[in-house]
Motif scaffolding. Structure first.
Motif, PDB file in Angstrom:
ATOM      1  N   MET A  85      60.975  18.096  43.446  1.00 36.28           N
ATOM      2  CA  MET A  85      60.461  16.983  44.229  1.00 36.28           C
ATOM      3  C   MET A  85      60.716  15.652  43.534  1.00 36.28           C
ATOM      4  N   TYR A 102      62.688  23.062  56.348  1.00 34.71           N
ATOM      5  CA  TYR A 102      62.730  21.994  55.353  1.00 34.71           C
ATOM      6  C   TYR A 102      63.045  20.671  56.052  1.00 34.71           C
ATOM      7  N   ASP A 121      65.515  23.548  48.229  1.00 38.00           N
ATOM      8  CA  ASP A 121      64.914  24.408  47.213  1.00 38.00           C
ATOM      9  C   ASP A 121      66.038  25.127  46.495  1.00 38.00           C
ATOM     10  N   ASP A 146      65.039  17.496  51.932  1.00 44.02           N
ATOM     11  CA  ASP A 146      64.480  18.521  51.053  1.00 44.02           C
ATOM     12  C   ASP A 146      65.465  19.649  50.786  1.00 44.02           C
ATOM     13  N   THR A 183      68.142  24.266  52.366  1.00 49.05           N
ATOM     14  CA  THR A 183      67.991  22.841  52.630  1.00 49.05           C
ATOM     15  C   THR A 183      67.758  22.594  54.117  1.00 49.05           C
TER      16      THR A 183
END
Length: 342
Positions: A71, A148, A154, A152, A110
């Motif tokens: 983040m 997401y 991950d 964003d 994403t």
């Protein structure tokens, strides 16, 4: 309406996905090593173990992510080091078990495929693999709109290493009297970032705090996790190490006891720990209890070794860096980790 247009209208850009694959091939190519075989982009990554002269090979694997440090990478729009964090969290775990990392696979999810951004992420993964001597043999990028946000993503990874069965480090060799040697961390590494983000929630990251010696806050918070493979692997191959603890989430209190049996404990002298300025800042600005810091963060020690006293000098000789003698292994009489003021 064609199927391609239908998918695009649902938020998935297949052309961007193809571009990501093409962009990352050159980064994966940098990580090639003995045993790596097959081309990136197939249905499975391949690795040939027959090239290794291991009499009793044991495969040891590790998987992890980067947590909410991601983040901050998104907030500060800096994506070129977060991949190293992901590799480090996996390969440092398997080196702690005595294994040489062989190969790595990554997974990125994403909300919107941004090829330039994702290439930066994978470039960091490739850099981590180079530092670990590990081949990047595959991965997956999933565009998941609705799951997401557009900005964003991950990141998670999976590493596999090989160990000679007789050299596996499982805690059984750690004994009373062993010396505890610490190797420095590069910073916070990849743990405790939910707390870190709370402490610095109102900061932009551009601040230069006086305690951080001229560095911007965002540079310190996104300092990538150190990879210990090349430093520690020669020690393992020479049979010099009885136990290894990778100091991750849970800090000293949770991780150090994982390298020895329940009847032993670690006595650590606090004044021997090279505490980094960022931890003093976190404790002060976050008003965190001092003892709790050791339950959350690495405090400046990213890897701890348990070594027989007669081998300690040889270990220090082979490690081309400062080595911190932190304490001893003792018989357990109370808690598993005792941190004293010296």
């Amino acid at each position: 309406m064609t199927e391609k247009n239908a998918y695009a209208k649902s938020g998935v850009d297949v052309e961007a996905g193809y571009e990501v694959v093409e962009r990352i091939k050159k980064h994966a190519a940098r990580t090639q090593r003995a045993g790596a075989t097959g081309a990136l982009g197939g249905f499975g990554g391949m690795f040939d173990l027959s090239q290794f002269s291991v009499k009793e090979p044991v495969l040891i694997s590790g998987t992890d992510g980067v947590g909410t440090k991601l983040m901050l990478a998104i907030k500060y729009n800096k994506h070129d080091t977060i991949g190293q964090d992901c590799v480090a969290m996996c390969v440092n775990d398997i080196i702690a078990a005595g294994a040489e990392p062989l190969y790595f696979l990554d997974y990125i999810a994403t909300g919107k495929n941004k090829p330039e951004q994702l290439e930066q992420v994978i470039a960091g993964v490739a850099e981590g693999c180079l530092q670990a001597g590990s081949a990047l043999i595959g991965g997956e990028t999933a565009e998941m709109p609705g799951m997401y946000g557009e900005d964003d993503y991950d990141l998670a990874g999976f590493a596999v290493g090989v160990a000679e069965k007789s050299q596996i480090i499982d805690g059984s060799k750690v004994a009373e009297g062993d010396v505890l040697l610490g190797l420095a961390s590069s910073g916070i590494h990849s743990n405790g970032y939910s707390l870190v983000r709370r402490v610095f929630a109102d900061y932009t990251g551009e601040e230069v705090l006086p305690e951080l010696k001229g560095k911007k806050l965002k540079e310190v918070l996104l300092e990538p996790t150190r990879i210990y493979v090349k430093a520690v692997l020669p020690l393992i191959k020479e049979g010099l190490v009885n136990g290894i603890a990778h100091i991750t989430g849970g800090g000293f209190i949770e991780n150090v006891p994982r390298m020895f049996s329940n009847d032993l404990a670690a006595e650590i002298e606090e004044d021997k720990i090279p505490v980094l300025p960022i931890f003093e800042v976190l404790e002060k600005y976050g008003q965190i209890k001092h003892e709790e810091m050791f339950e959350i963060f690495n405090m400046g020690i990213g890897l701890m070794l348990a070594v027989s006293p007669k081998k300690a000098d040889r270990v220090k000789e082979l490690l081309d860096e400062p080595v911190y003698e932190l304490g001893r292994i003792v018989k357990k009489t109370g808690t598993s980790v005792v941190i004293s003021n010296g």
